[in-house]
Design a protein around this motif. Structure first.
Motif, PDB file in Angstrom:
ATOM      1  N   ARG A  65       0.860  -1.334   0.062  1.00 31.01           N
ATOM      2  CA  ARG A  65      -0.013  -0.037  -0.105  1.00 31.01           C
ATOM      3  C   ARG A  65       0.987   1.386  -0.039  1.00 31.01           C
ATOM      4  NH1 ARG A  65      -3.519  -0.799   4.653  1.00 31.01           N
ATOM      5  NH2 ARG A  65      -4.252  -2.283   3.226  1.00 31.01           N
ATOM      6  N   VAL A  69      -0.024   2.535  -3.561  1.00 33.28           N
ATOM      7  CA  VAL A  69      -1.098   3.447  -3.527  1.00 33.28           C
ATOM      8  C   VAL A  69      -0.678   4.828  -3.042  1.00 33.28           C
ATOM      9  CG1 VAL A  69      -3.291   3.805  -2.600  1.00 33.28           C
ATOM     10  CG2 VAL A  69      -2.755   1.475  -3.274  1.00 33.28           C
ATOM     11  N   GLU A  73       0.816   6.024  -6.762  1.00 30.56           N
ATOM     12  CA  GLU A  73      -0.308   6.691  -7.208  1.00 30.56           C
ATOM     13  C   GLU A  73      -0.459   8.038  -6.532  1.00 30.56           C
ATOM     14  OE1 GLU A  73      -3.623   4.049  -9.294  1.00 30.56           O
ATOM     15  OE2 GLU A  73      -3.420   3.715  -7.044  1.00 30.56           O
ATOM     16  N   GLN A  75      -2.106   8.607  -3.789  1.00 31.82           N
ATOM     17  CA  GLN A  75      -3.372   8.833  -3.135  1.00 31.82           C
ATOM     18  C   GLN A  75      -3.134   8.964  -1.549  1.00 31.82           C
ATOM     19  OE1 GLN A  75      -5.839   5.722  -3.933  1.00 31.82           O
ATOM     20  NE2 GLN A  75      -5.518   5.420  -5.786  1.00 31.82           N
ATOM     21  N   VAL A  77      -3.371   7.978   2.053  1.00 29.02           N
ATOM     22  CA  VAL A  77      -3.724   6.801   2.832  1.00 29.02           C
ATOM     23  C   VAL A  77      -3.598   7.019   4.447  1.00 29.02           C
ATOM     24  CG1 VAL A  77      -2.648   4.407   3.351  1.00 29.02           C
ATOM     25  CG2 VAL A  77      -2.652   5.466   1.024  1.00 29.02           C
ATOM     26  N   GLN A 107      -5.096  -6.323  -1.099  1.00 33.15           N
ATOM     27  CA  GLN A 107      -4.044  -5.465  -1.282  1.00 33.15           C
ATOM     28  C   GLN A 107      -3.481  -5.998  -2.523  1.00 33.15           C
ATOM     29  OE1 GLN A 107      -3.481  -2.188  -0.234  1.00 33.15           O
ATOM     30  NE2 GLN A 107      -2.166  -2.012  -2.018  1.00 33.15           N
ATOM     31  N   VAL A 110      -5.193  -4.875  -5.515  1.00 35.28           N
ATOM     32  CA  VAL A 110      -4.891  -3.635  -5.874  1.00 35.28           C
ATOM     33  C   VAL A 110      -3.619  -3.430  -6.424  1.00 35.28           C
ATOM     34  CG1 VAL A 110      -4.779  -1.315  -4.627  1.00 35.28           C
ATOM     35  CG2 VAL A 110      -6.557  -2.968  -4.003  1.00 35.28           C
ATOM     36  N   THR A 111      -2.454  -3.852  -5.862  1.00 33.18           N
ATOM     37  CA  THR A 111      -1.394  -3.818  -6.654  1.00 33.18           C
ATOM     38  C   THR A 111      -1.226  -3.991  -7.974  1.00 33.18           C
ATOM     39  OG1 THR A 111      -0.118  -3.973  -4.302  1.00 33.18           O
ATOM     40  CG2 THR A 111       1.213  -4.303  -6.326  1.00 33.18           C
ATOM     41  N   VAL A 114      -2.954  -1.736 -10.267  1.00 31.52           N
ATOM     42  CA  VAL A 114      -2.002  -0.533 -10.770  1.00 31.52           C
ATOM     43  C   VAL A 114      -0.687  -0.958 -11.665  1.00 31.52           C
ATOM     44  CG1 VAL A 114      -0.204   0.913  -9.525  1.00 31.52           C
ATOM     45  CG2 VAL A 114      -2.212   0.409  -8.395  1.00 31.52           C
TER      46      VAL A 114
END
Length: 170
Positions: A65, A69, A73, A75, A77, A107, A110-111, A114
């Motif tokens: 993350r 993320v 990215e 973002q 967190v 997670q 999500v990775t 990405v």
């Protein structure tokens, strides 16, 4: 069934696919070792530094993350370092092996998204993750994360062996 080691001779459609294969291999190794442990063994430390296999998995969740993320990215967190308390990895007592593994797998998805969404040469967004430095490319981020997985999988191999669990490239 375990994920096979990514063969250097197996064709891949892109460098991203090669990286995804290696991440899948490392993650599979971590998951198989921890899933083979009892709840008690997953919470037991067998090393002088005191970390447990469950803490390691939760660390890997937050590590991904932080890098993909929060870092790449850019973002926001909430609590990017939530895997640590007083400089040590930490798992709340109300989280069991199943919950920690589920969050880690979520997670990981999500990775992987990405990695599929961006070009490896793309530079990350500015964020506090970079500590004022220029953001890295996605390729540099994924290489860092792969070395972290490889290192921690080796650590986990030793701990699993000491506990009589699953080890090696099987």
């Amino acid at each position: 069934m375990s994920v096979p080691f990514p063969s250097a001779t197996e064709p891949a459609g892109s460098r991203t696919e090669v990286f995804l294969r290696y991440l899948a291999y490392f993650r599979d190794g971590v998951g198989r070792r921890v899933e083979a442990m009892s709840e008690e063994e997953a919470r037991r430390s067998r090393v002088p530094s005191g970390w447990t296999p469950l803490e390691l998995v939760r660390h890997l969740t937050f590590m991904e993350r932080r890098w993909f993320v929060w870092g790449f990215e850019g973002q926001d967190v909430v609590d990017p370092d939530g895997d640590e308390v007083d400089g040590r990895w930490f798992v709340p007592t109300d989280l069991g092996v199943a919950e920690v593994l589920a969050a880690w797998r979520q997670q990981a998805a999500v990775t992987d998204a990405v990695l599929r969404r961006y070009d490896l040469g793309e530079v990350g967004r500015p964020s506090p993750r970079w500590g004022g430095a220029e953001p890295a490319t996605l390729e540099r981020v994924v290489l860092h994360v792969m070395q972290e997985y490889a290192r921690h999988l080796g650590h986990l191999d030793i701990v699993a062996e000491l506990g009589g669990g699953v080890t090696g490239e099987v």
